[in-house]
Design a protein around this motif. Structure first.
Motif, PDB file in Angstrom:
ATOM      1  N   UNK A  40       0.881  -1.178   0.000  1.00 46.16           N
ATOM      2  CA  UNK A  40       0.000   0.000   0.000  1.00 46.16           C
ATOM      3  C   UNK A  40       0.916   1.225   0.000  1.00 46.16           C
ATOM      4  N   UNK A  41       0.890   2.030  -1.071  1.00 46.47           N
ATOM      5  CA  UNK A  41       1.860   3.123  -1.201  1.00 46.47           C
ATOM      6  C   UNK A  41       1.495   4.392  -0.433  1.00 46.47           C
ATOM      7  N   UNK A  42       0.888   4.221   0.726  1.00 47.97           N
ATOM      8  CA  UNK A  42       0.520   5.341   1.594  1.00 47.97           C
ATOM      9  C   UNK A  42       0.754   4.940   3.040  1.00 47.97           C
ATOM     10  N   UNK A  43       0.773   5.928   3.915  1.00 45.11           N
ATOM     11  CA  UNK A  43       1.008   5.660   5.331  1.00 45.11           C
ATOM     12  C   UNK A  43      -0.153   4.896   5.959  1.00 45.11           C
ATOM     13  N   UNK A  44       0.145   4.152   7.000  1.00 47.33           N
ATOM     14  CA  UNK A  44      -0.882   3.407   7.729  1.00 47.33           C
ATOM     15  C   UNK A  44      -1.881   4.368   8.373  1.00 47.33           C
ATOM     16  N   UNK A  66      -3.378 -15.710   3.769  1.00 49.58           N
ATOM     17  CA  UNK A  66      -3.254 -14.414   4.433  1.00 49.58           C
ATOM     18  C   UNK A  66      -2.712 -13.364   3.458  1.00 49.58           C
ATOM     19  N   UNK A  67      -3.282 -12.169   3.517  1.00 54.42           N
ATOM     20  CA  UNK A  67      -2.774 -11.036   2.745  1.00 54.42           C
ATOM     21  C   UNK A  67      -2.068 -10.112   3.735  1.00 54.42           C
ATOM     22  N   UNK A  68      -0.771  -9.938   3.568  1.00 54.20           N
ATOM     23  CA  UNK A  68       0.031  -9.113   4.463  1.00 54.20           C
ATOM     24  C   UNK A  68       0.199  -7.724   3.849  1.00 54.20           C
ATOM     25  N   UNK A  69      -0.302  -6.692   4.514  1.00 48.73           N
ATOM     26  CA  UNK A  69      -0.189  -5.324   4.008  1.00 48.73           C
ATOM     27  C   UNK A  69       1.158  -4.737   4.404  1.00 48.73           C
ATOM     28  N   UNK A  70       1.843  -4.173   3.424  1.00 50.49           N
ATOM     29  CA  UNK A  70       3.143  -3.525   3.645  1.00 50.49           C
ATOM     30  C   UNK A  70       3.030  -2.064   3.194  1.00 50.49           C
ATOM     31  N   UNK A  71       3.092  -1.142   4.134  1.00 51.49           N
ATOM     32  CA  UNK A  71       2.970   0.283   3.806  1.00 51.49           C
ATOM     33  C   UNK A  71       4.297   0.847   3.313  1.00 51.49           C
TER      34      UNK A  71
END
Length: 322
Positions: A40-44, A66-71
């Motif tokens: 995700x190309x934005x801040x958490x 599982x889908x792991x979100x990486x900011x």
């Protein structure tokens, strides 16, 4: 356009050399067999992050992994596209792709080419740009605002969350359509700009859906929306086109992988995104933030990417020093 199309075809041909039909079929049958990372190309904590996490949760249900979100914030939302350049095309690392990725290569040197370096999977949501003023503003309608701008060029101040953002594009296009000159005041975010508006430091803001709570609470008056038709969240607000100004700024949010992603995996992910758009949990998050669902399958999204990348060059040239 022909040049871009040839580039896309060449990219597909190169990918095919590395993935035979048998290899792709085998990979697609077992895919996914481990967790998937979604950049995700934005801040958490921001709207796009929360929507991305909601999408990830729904995709997890559809795909059984599982889908792991990486900011990875920064570079005007293009860090996800940058990340795809050196990513293995196996479907285990994907990225959210905001419309700004098609504009950024014309503004600064980027690691990625939007046509050659990404495999577009699907678009699933769209932001809208709304022109708002403070509730106590003397401008009751869009015509009131633009009348002032015509009478006193450059005096009217309108904000956006940064130069060359979609919001900024909407401001410039509206000013050109109306034949007026305004002063653009960039802020770091929509929220900061709305705060400045209510503090009396601005005449108007061109905001994304972040403006909705302020509109609903009566603190901000929305005068128009740069959408093709009235979004549900702005059902009582005329579009800029309805008001006589042909300004429609599309801002779809999608998901993509690296170039060479096998078509069978692309289609499996595409179907999972489509299924997510019927998931009540995902739809609730979308509605809570006033964002519209907006689906394009992998073929339509790829075509949109090719055309939009070409069009953005003209947009930047029209903006000039505005």
């Amino acid at each position: 356009m022909k040049r871009l199309y040839k580039l896309a075809v060449l990219s597909t041909a190169v990918s095919a050399a590395f993935f035979t039909p048998a290899t792709m079929a085998k990979g697609a049958d077992s895919y996914p067999s481990k967790p998937i990372t979604l950049v995700v190309p934005y801040a958490a904590g921001g709207t796009t992050d929360l929507i991305g996490r909601a999408l990830g949760a729904s995709l997890s249900k559809q795909l059984g992994q599982t889908i792991v979100v990486e900011n990875k914030p920064g570079a005007a939302g293009s860090m996800g596209a940058n990340e795809m350049v050196n990513t293995k095309p196996d479907g285990y690392k994907l990225a959210l792709t905001p419309v700004g990725i098609f504009r950024q290569p014309y503004l600064q040197k980027t690691r990625y080419d939007p046509v050659k370096d990404l495999s577009y999977i699907a678009a699933f949501a769209s932001y809208d740009f709304a022109l708002g003023v403070d509730a106590n503003s003397p401008y009751k309608t869009l015509d009131d605002l633009l009348k002032h701008a015509k009478e006193k060029p450059r005096e009217l101040t309108i904000s956006s969350p940064g130069r060359y953002s979609g919001n900024h594009v909407a401001i410039v296009e509206l000013a050109k359509e109306a034949g007026v000159q305004v002063t653009h005041v960039p802020y770091k975010s929509d929220s900061e700009a709305i705060g400045a508006l209510m503090g009396g430091h601005l005449d108007a803001v061109m905001s994304t859906n972040v403006i909705i709570p302020f509109m609903e609470s009566g603190k901000v008056r929305v005068l128009g929306v740069a959408a093709e038709k009235r979004p549900e969240a702005f059902a009582d607000i005329p579009t800029l086109t309805e008001s006589g100004y042909s300004v429609v700024i599309p801002s779809p949010l999608g998901i993509a992988g690296p170039k060479g992603l096998p078509q069978e995996i692309v289609e499996k992910l595409d179907l999972a995104v489509k299924a997510a758009m019927e998931d009540p949990d995902f739809l609730k998050v979308i509605k809570d933030y006033g964002v519209r669902t907006y689906y394009m399958d992998n073929k339509a999204y790829t075509q949109f990417a090719i055309e939009n990348f070409e069009n953005e060059k003209d947009v930047i040239e029209r903006m000039g020093d505005e």
